[in-house]
Design a protein around this motif. Structure first.
Motif, mmCIF file in Angstrom:
data_model
loop_
_atom_site.group_PDB
_atom_site.id
_atom_site.type_symbol
_atom_site.label_atom_id
_atom_site.label_comp_id
_atom_site.label_asym_id
_atom_site.label_seq_id
_atom_site.Cartn_x
_atom_site.Cartn_y
_atom_site.Cartn_z
ATOM 1 N N PRO A 26 0.819 -1.228 0.000
ATOM 2 C CA PRO A 26 0.000 0.000 0.000
ATOM 3 C C PRO A 26 0.843 1.265 0.000
ATOM 4 O O PRO A 26 1.724 1.437 0.840
ATOM 5 N N VAL A 27 0.571 2.146 -0.928
ATOM 6 C CA VAL A 27 1.315 3.398 -1.004
ATOM 7 C C VAL A 27 0.912 4.348 0.107
ATOM 8 O O VAL A 27 1.586 5.353 0.357
ATOM 9 N N ALA A 28 -0.171 4.034 0.829
ATOM 10 C CA ALA A 28 -0.615 4.884 1.932
ATOM 11 C C ALA A 28 0.454 5.038 2.998
ATOM 12 O O ALA A 28 0.467 6.021 3.744
ATOM 13 N N GLU A 29 1.370 4.084 3.077
ATOM 14 C CA GLU A 29 2.435 4.151 4.069
ATOM 15 C C GLU A 29 3.701 4.771 3.490
ATOM 16 O O GLU A 29 4.806 4.523 3.977
ATOM 17 N N HIS A 30 3.543 5.607 2.473
ATOM 18 C CA HIS A 30 4.714 6.100 1.736
ATOM 19 C C HIS A 30 5.657 6.921 2.601
ATOM 20 O O HIS A 30 6.870 6.883 2.395
ATOM 21 N N ARG A 31 5.140 7.674 3.555
ATOM 22 C CA ARG A 31 6.025 8.507 4.375
ATOM 23 C C ARG A 31 6.951 7.642 5.227
ATOM 24 O O ARG A 31 8.137 7.949 5.403
ATOM 25 N N THR A 32 6.414 6.566 5.764
ATOM 26 C CA THR A 32 7.250 5.647 6.545
ATOM 27 C C THR A 32 8.266 4.967 5.653
ATOM 28 O O THR A 32 9.453 4.860 6.004
ATOM 29 N N TYR A 33 7.839 4.503 4.489
ATOM 30 C CA TYR A 33 8.757 3.867 3.542
ATOM 31 C C TYR A 33 9.874 4.832 3.147
ATOM 32 O O TYR A 33 11.049 4.451 3.060
ATOM 33 N N ALA A 34 9.497 6.064 2.861
ATOM 34 C CA ALA A 34 10.488 7.058 2.434
ATOM 35 C C ALA A 34 11.523 7.304 3.527
ATOM 36 O O ALA A 34 12.725 7.413 3.250
ATOM 37 N N HIS A 35 11.063 7.381 4.773
ATOM 38 C CA HIS A 35 12.005 7.585 5.885
ATOM 39 C C HIS A 35 12.973 6.418 5.982
ATOM 40 O O HIS A 35 14.189 6.617 6.144
ATOM 41 N N TRP A 36 12.460 5.209 5.882
ATOM 42 C CA TRP A 36 13.340 4.037 5.949
ATOM 43 C C TRP A 36 14.366 4.060 4.821
ATOM 44 O O TRP A 36 15.546 3.819 5.037
ATOM 45 N N ALA A 37 13.914 4.360 3.615
ATOM 46 C CA ALA A 37 14.818 4.375 2.468
ATOM 47 C C ALA A 37 15.900 5.440 2.625
ATOM 48 O O ALA A 37 17.083 5.190 2.368
ATOM 49 N N GLU A 38 15.503 6.632 3.035
ATOM 50 C CA GLU A 38 16.468 7.723 3.192
ATOM 51 C C GLU A 38 17.491 7.410 4.272
ATOM 52 O O GLU A 38 18.674 7.730 4.136
ATOM 53 N N ALA A 39 17.043 6.754 5.344
ATOM 54 C CA ALA A 39 17.963 6.414 6.429
ATOM 55 C C ALA A 39 18.928 5.312 6.008
ATOM 56 O O ALA A 39 20.140 5.412 6.231
ATOM 57 N N VAL A 40 18.407 4.272 5.387
ATOM 58 C CA VAL A 40 19.242 3.124 5.018
ATOM 59 C C VAL A 40 20.311 3.515 4.007
ATOM 60 O O VAL A 40 21.439 3.007 4.060
ATOM 61 N N LEU A 41 19.987 4.417 3.089
ATOM 62 C CA LEU A 41 20.957 4.819 2.071
ATOM 63 C C LEU A 41 21.662 6.126 2.422
ATOM 64 O O LEU A 41 22.284 6.740 1.571
ATOM 65 N N SER A 42 21.575 6.516 3.679
ATOM 66 C CA SER A 42 22.247 7.734 4.102
ATOM 67 C C SER A 42 23.740 7.505 4.255
ATOM 68 O O SER A 42 24.182 6.450 4.714
ATOM 69 N N VAL A 43 24.510 8.494 3.855
ATOM 70 C CA VAL A 43 25.949 8.464 4.100
ATOM 71 C C VAL A 43 26.230 8.973 5.519
ATOM 72 O O VAL A 43 26.894 8.314 6.310
ATOM 73 N N ASN A 44 25.690 10.151 5.827
ATOM 74 C CA ASN A 44 25.921 10.699 7.167
ATOM 75 C C ASN A 44 24.795 11.621 7.638
ATOM 76 O O ASN A 44 24.992 12.417 8.541
ATOM 77 N N ARG A 45 23.607 11.488 7.039
ATOM 78 C CA ARG A 45 22.487 12.327 7.458
ATOM 79 C C ARG A 45 21.837 11.817 8.738
ATOM 80 O O ARG A 45 21.118 12.545 9.419
ATOM 81 N N PHE A 46 22.040 10.519 9.039
ATOM 82 C CA PHE A 46 21.441 9.903 10.207
ATOM 83 C C PHE A 46 22.533 9.275 11.071
ATOM 84 O O PHE A 46 23.619 8.974 10.587
ATOM 85 N N THR A 47 22.229 9.046 12.330
ATOM 86 C CA THR A 47 23.180 8.400 13.221
ATOM 87 C C THR A 47 23.156 6.890 12.987
ATOM 88 O O THR A 47 22.235 6.350 12.358
ATOM 89 N N ASP A 48 24.174 6.198 13.530
ATOM 90 C CA ASP A 48 24.199 4.739 13.443
ATOM 91 C C ASP A 48 22.927 4.137 14.042
ATOM 92 O O ASP A 48 22.347 3.200 13.481
ATOM 93 N N GLU A 49 22.509 4.677 15.162
ATOM 94 C CA GLU A 49 21.322 4.152 15.834
ATOM 95 C C GLU A 49 20.067 4.347 14.993
ATOM 96 O O GLU A 49 19.213 3.457 14.905
ATOM 97 N N GLU A 50 19.955 5.510 14.349
ATOM 98 C CA GLU A 50 18.788 5.777 13.511
ATOM 99 C C GLU A 50 18.750 4.865 12.291
ATOM 100 O O GLU A 50 17.681 4.378 11.897
ATOM 101 N N VAL A 51 19.904 4.626 11.696
ATOM 102 C CA VAL A 51 19.960 3.744 10.528
ATOM 103 C C VAL A 51 19.626 2.310 10.928
ATOM 104 O O VAL A 51 18.853 1.619 10.254
ATOM 105 N N THR A 52 20.206 1.844 12.025
ATOM 106 C CA THR A 52 19.934 0.483 12.485
ATOM 107 C C THR A 52 18.463 0.299 12.816
ATOM 108 O O THR A 52 17.852 -0.720 12.461
ATOM 109 N N ARG A 53 17.866 1.293 13.470
ATOM 110 C CA ARG A 53 16.445 1.211 13.801
ATOM 111 C C ARG A 53 15.598 1.170 12.531
ATOM 112 O O ARG A 53 14.647 0.373 12.426
ATOM 113 N N ALA A 54 15.940 2.003 11.541
ATOM 114 C CA ALA A 54 15.193 2.008 10.281
ATOM 115 C C ALA A 54 15.310 0.661 9.569
ATOM 116 O O ALA A 54 14.322 0.140 9.040
ATOM 117 N N GLN A 55 16.519 0.096 9.550
ATOM 118 C CA GLN A 55 16.709 -1.212 8.912
ATOM 119 C C GLN A 55 15.863 -2.282 9.597
ATOM 120 O O GLN A 55 15.188 -3.084 8.934
#
Length: 398
Positions: A152-181
């Motif tokens: 469902p695309v209705a959850e797009h904001r959550t999906y987008a946050h996960w994608a941005e965090a997982v592929l972040s170079v340094n925009r998020f902390t280690d903890e934020e990336v691990t939590r998103a993954q």
């Protein structure tokens, strides 16, 4: 500057749609040089086309070895095993074959009317002065990948946050990336279980009904999580950077239908992300006049390789006819660009990416032929800390 004085990476951005001048200097003087990554770790940066192709395809440079202890980190968070991006053949080949069997040309081609309709709906709501990234590129990229997967695309904001965090170079902390993954994998595990109980029309259902055992769901979860993350982030950057390149360097959007040659030149010219295209040497390799030791991490700058004059004459010039097959001249055109990678890890979703970009440009051109930037090009900024480097925003008018 000697090899004992690593350069910071990534370089600060220069003028819009132009690579920082540091890349040209490196291709000329230090094509393989030491850089300090945002993580603080040291790696090698490869900037020439020929060297990039070698690293991307040579078995002496491994993706799986990035999981081993002591590897320089190109991004925040821990790498996960068993992904397309953390495996080598034959494990990678098996994963890829499973995906390509379901992500077949028929399934991709069937998405064209859906992509067209989504693009039309988004442009209905775009107003002069609006942000093309937020109003068009981002929701289109998310809607398409959700349609492909059958989620469902209705959850797009959550999906987008996960994608941005997982592929972040340094925009998020280690903890934020691990939590998103972790959140992404938990969510996709539930989605895969639901698809096995009640199969639908999406790619997830196709993957879980291909006759494999239920206990293989873990690999399906990782496959679809990878597709969601990369399918969103790469296309947000792909659409945004393509429009920006065309408006600045071509002066206008393309005519309809989009010329395949122009599409390939857009893909070559508008690639800016480098940070996750990495390998780890599993033996000593001589490259670019230096010795890369076993265990060293190598980052390939596809953006720089695509602007290498030795591969593409006048590579810094946007040429809509460069890849025109009716005028093909290897001395003028050069070889294939590396925007989708090279070798065993050539992008499995390249056909979908081409289709999505083609449809997006066609709908934009047909609906808004006078589209132009609403701000000076020099005011457009790329998204810092993102591996794919899309524009942060793209104000447009017509």
């Amino acid at each position: 500057m000697t090899e004992r004085e690593p350069m910071p990476f990534p370089f600060a951005r220069g003028a819009v749609t132009e690579l920082p001048p540091g890349y040209e200097l490196l291709r000329r003087d230090r094509p393989v040089c030491r850089v300090r990554l945002p993580s603080g770790d040291l790696a090698w940066l490869v900037t020439r086309y020929a060297d990039a192709r070698l690293v991307l395809a040579d078995h002496r440079f491994s993706k799986r070895a990035l999981l081993d202890g002591g590897a320089a980190r190109t991004r925040r968070g821990a790498l996960l095993s068993g992904l397309l991006f953390t495996t080598d053949p034959p494990e990678h080949t098996a994963l890829r074959s499973r995906l390509t069997g379901s992500l077949n040309p028929r399934r991709v081609a069937a998405l064209r009317p859906r992509i067209t309709g989504l693009a039309e709906e988004l442009l209905d709501r775009l107003e002069p002065g609006g942000d093309l990234m937020a109003a068009f590129a981002e929701p289109l990229a998310m809607s398409v990948i959700c349609a492909l997967l059958g989620v469902p695309v209705a959850e797009h904001r959550t999906y987008a946050h996960w994608a941005e965090a997982v592929l972040s170079v340094n925009r998020f902390t280690d903890e934020e990336v691990t939590r998103a993954q972790n959140e992404l994998l938990v969510h996709m595990s539930a989605t895969v279980r639901a698809a096995r109980s009640e199969p639908g029309e999406g790619l997830i259902s196709a993957l879980v009904t291909d006759g494999l055992a239920v206990d293989d769901d873990a690999s399906v979860v990782k496959l679809v999580a990878t597709l969601l993350v990369t399918g969103y982030e790469t296309m947000v950057a792909g659409i945004g950077n393509a429009v920006l390149t065309l408006l600045v360097h071509n002066g206008r959007l393309p005519s309809c239908p989009v010329d395949p040659a122009l599409l390939e030149e857009v893909l070559r010219f508008s690639t800016y992300g480098d940070a996750l295209r990495s390998r780890r040497a599993v033996e000593d390799v001589q490259l670019g006049g230096v010795t890369i030791r076993a265990g060293d991490v190598v980052v390939v700058s596809v953006a720089s390789a695509n602007r290498d004059d030795d591969a593409f004459p006048e590579a810094g010039r946007f040429d809509p006819t460069r890849f025109d097959p009716t005028r093909f001249d290897p001395a003028r055109c050069g070889p294939r660009h590396l925007s989708f990678g090279h070798g065993a890890h050539f992008c499995v979703g390249a056909s979908l990416a081409r289709l999505e970009l083609e449809v997006a440009l066609e709908v934009l051109s047909r609906r808004l032929p006078a589209l132009r930037l609403a701000v000076p090009a020099t005011e457009v900024r790329f998204r810092d800390g993102s591996a794919e480097t899309p524009p942060e925003s793209l104000p447009v008018t017509w």
